[in-house]
Scaffold this motif. Sequence first.
Motif, PDB file in Angstrom:
ATOM      1  N   GLN A 229       0.711  -1.288   0.066  1.00 58.85           N
ATOM      2  CA  GLN A 229      -0.021   0.079  -0.094  1.00 58.85           C
ATOM      3  C   GLN A 229       0.730   1.067  -0.082  1.00 58.85           C
ATOM      4  N   GLY A 230       1.818   1.189   0.525  1.00 63.14           N
ATOM      5  CA  GLY A 230       2.943   2.487   0.976  1.00 63.14           C
ATOM      6  C   GLY A 230       4.138   2.505  -0.398  1.00 63.14           C
ATOM      7  N   CYS A 231       4.093   1.542  -1.500  1.00 62.01           N
ATOM      8  CA  CYS A 231       5.098   1.482  -2.494  1.00 62.01           C
ATOM      9  C   CYS A 231       5.411   3.091  -3.156  1.00 62.01           C
ATOM     10  N   SER A 232       4.319   3.606  -3.196  1.00 60.16           N
ATOM     11  CA  SER A 232       4.526   4.908  -4.008  1.00 60.16           C
ATOM     12  C   SER A 232       5.400   5.768  -2.916  1.00 60.16           C
ATOM     13  N   VAL A 233       5.060   5.837  -1.782  1.00 62.30           N
ATOM     14  CA  VAL A 233       5.705   6.664  -0.690  1.00 62.30           C
ATOM     15  C   VAL A 233       7.225   6.364  -0.655  1.00 62.30           C
ATOM     16  N   ILE A 234       7.418   4.829  -0.765  1.00 62.71           N
ATOM     17  CA  ILE A 234       8.989   4.484  -0.609  1.00 62.71           C
ATOM     18  C   ILE A 234       9.473   4.604  -1.681  1.00 62.71           C
ATOM     19  N   SER A 235       9.055   4.561  -2.916  1.00 58.03           N
ATOM     20  CA  SER A 235       9.663   5.065  -4.341  1.00 58.03           C
ATOM     21  C   SER A 235      10.114   6.522  -4.305  1.00 58.03           C
ATOM     22  N   GLY A 261       4.786  -4.446  15.185  1.00 58.57           N
ATOM     23  CA  GLY A 261       3.683  -3.339  15.091  1.00 58.57           C
ATOM     24  C   GLY A 261       4.138  -2.209  14.241  1.00 58.57           C
ATOM     25  N   SER A 262       5.243  -2.157  13.786  1.00 57.31           N
ATOM     26  CA  SER A 262       5.697  -0.948  12.925  1.00 57.31           C
ATOM     27  C   SER A 262       5.300  -1.137  11.563  1.00 57.31           C
ATOM     28  N   ASN A 263       4.937   0.008  10.894  1.00 56.21           N
ATOM     29  CA  ASN A 263       4.596   0.083   9.505  1.00 56.21           C
ATOM     30  C   ASN A 263       5.837   0.275   8.792  1.00 56.21           C
ATOM     31  N   PRO A 264       6.224  -0.603   7.805  1.00 57.65           N
ATOM     32  CA  PRO A 264       7.420  -0.474   7.022  1.00 57.65           C
ATOM     33  C   PRO A 264       7.486   0.842   6.306  1.00 57.65           C
ATOM     34  N   THR A 265       6.362   1.145   5.822  1.00 58.86           N
ATOM     35  CA  THR A 265       6.562   2.551   5.155  1.00 58.86           C
ATOM     36  C   THR A 265       7.172   3.657   5.913  1.00 58.86           C
ATOM     37  N   MET A 266       6.448   3.686   7.224  1.00 66.42           N
ATOM     38  CA  MET A 266       7.037   4.862   8.211  1.00 66.42           C
ATOM     39  C   MET A 266       8.619   4.606   8.467  1.00 66.42           C
ATOM     40  N   VAL A 267       8.915   3.105   8.499  1.00 66.67           N
ATOM     41  CA  VAL A 267      10.269   2.671   9.048  1.00 66.67           C
ATOM     42  C   VAL A 267      11.091   3.310   7.704  1.00 66.67           C
ATOM     43  N   ALA A 268      10.774   3.072   6.467  1.00 67.90           N
ATOM     44  CA  ALA A 268      11.566   3.744   5.239  1.00 67.90           C
ATOM     45  C   ALA A 268      11.913   5.216   5.433  1.00 67.90           C
ATOM     46  N   ARG A 269      10.940   5.882   5.556  1.00 67.98           N
ATOM     47  CA  ARG A 269      10.904   7.368   6.216  1.00 67.98           C
ATOM     48  C   ARG A 269      12.001   7.781   7.104  1.00 67.98           C
ATOM     49  N   GLN A 270      12.252   6.896   8.052  1.00 69.54           N
ATOM     50  CA  GLN A 270      12.987   6.983   9.276  1.00 69.54           C
ATOM     51  C   GLN A 270      14.317   6.641   8.897  1.00 69.54           C
ATOM     52  N   MET A 271      14.596   5.775   8.036  1.00 71.14           N
ATOM     53  CA  MET A 271      15.816   4.950   7.712  1.00 71.14           C
ATOM     54  C   MET A 271      16.540   6.047   6.656  1.00 71.14           C
ATOM     55  N   THR A 272      15.828   6.739   5.581  1.00 69.05           N
ATOM     56  CA  THR A 272      16.732   7.366   4.352  1.00 69.05           C
ATOM     57  C   THR A 272      17.442   8.483   5.039  1.00 69.05           C
ATOM     58  N   PRO A 273      17.244   9.290   6.137  1.00 66.91           N
ATOM     59  CA  PRO A 273      18.426  10.266   6.312  1.00 66.91           C
ATOM     60  C   PRO A 273      19.708   9.772   6.388  1.00 66.91           C
ATOM     61  N   LYS A 274      19.799   8.803   7.254  1.00 66.48           N
ATOM     62  CA  LYS A 274      21.035   8.123   7.714  1.00 66.48           C
ATOM     63  C   LYS A 274      21.516   7.188   6.437  1.00 66.48           C
ATOM     64  N   LEU A 275      20.694   6.660   5.874  1.00 70.12           N
ATOM     65  CA  LEU A 275      21.142   5.898   4.385  1.00 70.12           C
ATOM     66  C   LEU A 275      21.893   6.832   3.505  1.00 70.12           C
ATOM     67  N   LEU A 276      21.428   8.161   3.449  1.00 69.74           N
ATOM     68  CA  LEU A 276      21.889   9.067   2.474  1.00 69.74           C
ATOM     69  C   LEU A 276      23.415   9.319   3.045  1.00 69.74           C
ATOM     70  N   SER A 277      23.456   9.548   4.392  1.00 65.17           N
ATOM     71  CA  SER A 277      24.781   9.770   4.966  1.00 65.17           C
ATOM     72  C   SER A 277      25.826   8.758   4.548  1.00 65.17           C
ATOM     73  N   LEU A 278      25.484   7.474   4.684  1.00 64.05           N
ATOM     74  CA  LEU A 278      26.058   6.295   4.718  1.00 64.05           C
ATOM     75  C   LEU A 278      26.554   6.145   3.147  1.00 64.05           C
ATOM     76  N   ARG A 279      25.582   6.516   2.053  1.00 65.67           N
ATOM     77  CA  ARG A 279      25.988   6.352   0.759  1.00 65.67           C
ATOM     78  C   ARG A 279      27.217   7.042   0.363  1.00 65.67           C
ATOM     79  N   ALA A 280      27.642   8.038   1.069  1.00 68.63           N
ATOM     80  CA  ALA A 280      28.950   8.615   0.508  1.00 68.63           C
ATOM     81  C   ALA A 280      30.057   8.004   0.787  1.00 68.63           C
ATOM     82  N   THR A 281      29.875   7.094   1.679  1.00 73.83           N
ATOM     83  CA  THR A 281      31.018   6.166   2.345  1.00 73.83           C
ATOM     84  C   THR A 281      31.108   4.884   1.418  1.00 73.83           C
ATOM     85  N   PHE A 282      29.977   4.388   1.429  1.00 67.08           N
ATOM     86  CA  PHE A 282      29.725   2.905   0.794  1.00 67.08           C
ATOM     87  C   PHE A 282      29.470   2.892  -0.651  1.00 67.08           C
TER      88      PHE A 282
END
Length: 379
Positions: A229-235, A261-282
Amino acid sequence: MRTELTLTFTEPAGRERRVVSQARRITLGRAADNDIVIDDANLSRNHAVIENAGDSIQVSDCNSRNGTMVNGHPLVGPVELFDGDIVNLGGSCDISVGLRRSAETPKSSRIAAIAVAAVAAILVCAGALLVLAAWRKAEPVTSQTHTNTPRGEEKPEPSPEIVKTETPREVVPEDPRNDVGTAVKRVMSKLSKDNAPYISEAGINDVKRKVEQYRGSTELKERLHQVKQGCSVISVEAERISLRPALVMYAALAKSDEQPGSNPTMVARQMTPKLLSLRATFGTETANSSLLLIAAYPYPFNPQIGGQTRTPHPLASKLVEVGGRRSIVDTSEARTVWFLHEKNAITDEAYDLVIRLLAIGVIAQNPSQYGIDAEPPLC
């Protein structure tokens, strides 16, 4: 039951092609040694195979570059085909499947017919013997006496059913572990533009065990429904930081496993800032660099921004330590989660997150195959 398979598709040049076959095995791809050659650049040289599995017709992907789908669902393992199905090769060639099964005498009827024929044969022989005995005024039958059917009268025997089939090619049974390995590599290929990702045998076995742990999971079923249901948000979140949507989707599904009980769509939003910072290294140039990015996520790492020196990520330091210039291992293998795990240079939490990501990715391709009533999320 004999099965006549009809495959109808449009060639790249625009000409419709129709192939009718009763062969036990049909290979499809760009290479000239295939049974059906399709000159389409999106297809691999040996792309897919359709096989008669006894009581069903099945299609399997041959670890192709762009994958194979049936009715819009990507293949992970062999999938049974039915009349009217649409098989898509490489995202560009749609093949319409027609199946016609010719009726054969049911097994029970054949057995009954054979029994009737046998009884009839016995009666005929018995009658013939009585006639012969009366004619010859036969002597009592001894162990030396042969009871032959009279000349010119042969004992009727049931005619065996003859079904003409093409000589089958040898089909080597696949190792289930290799099936998982193929499925894992297909998931890894979705994380980047890497068409030949490396994964160790130990890694494949770890993913296989995790897949079995998830089998029939109601919790994963619910998360797959939510992420679909949240694929568009994740994309949108993924594209905003230049990551593959599949990478963010599988990472969010794996991470939400730690938070009941957590919603993966909300978890994706929480993860993206840190993933962005790690992308520069890996980076994300290869599937394994993308997995390193995920493995780096659980580490406590909040370097000061704007300073003259930047503290290296602990996982990056380990890569240099165990797989640097002094290592005799090829870089494509040394710069991987699998090599770090072999050298005990990665935390269990980080490694388990990667294993969960890949296991969920395998299941998400065809959830029903693993006892989970959910549709594949296609972010």
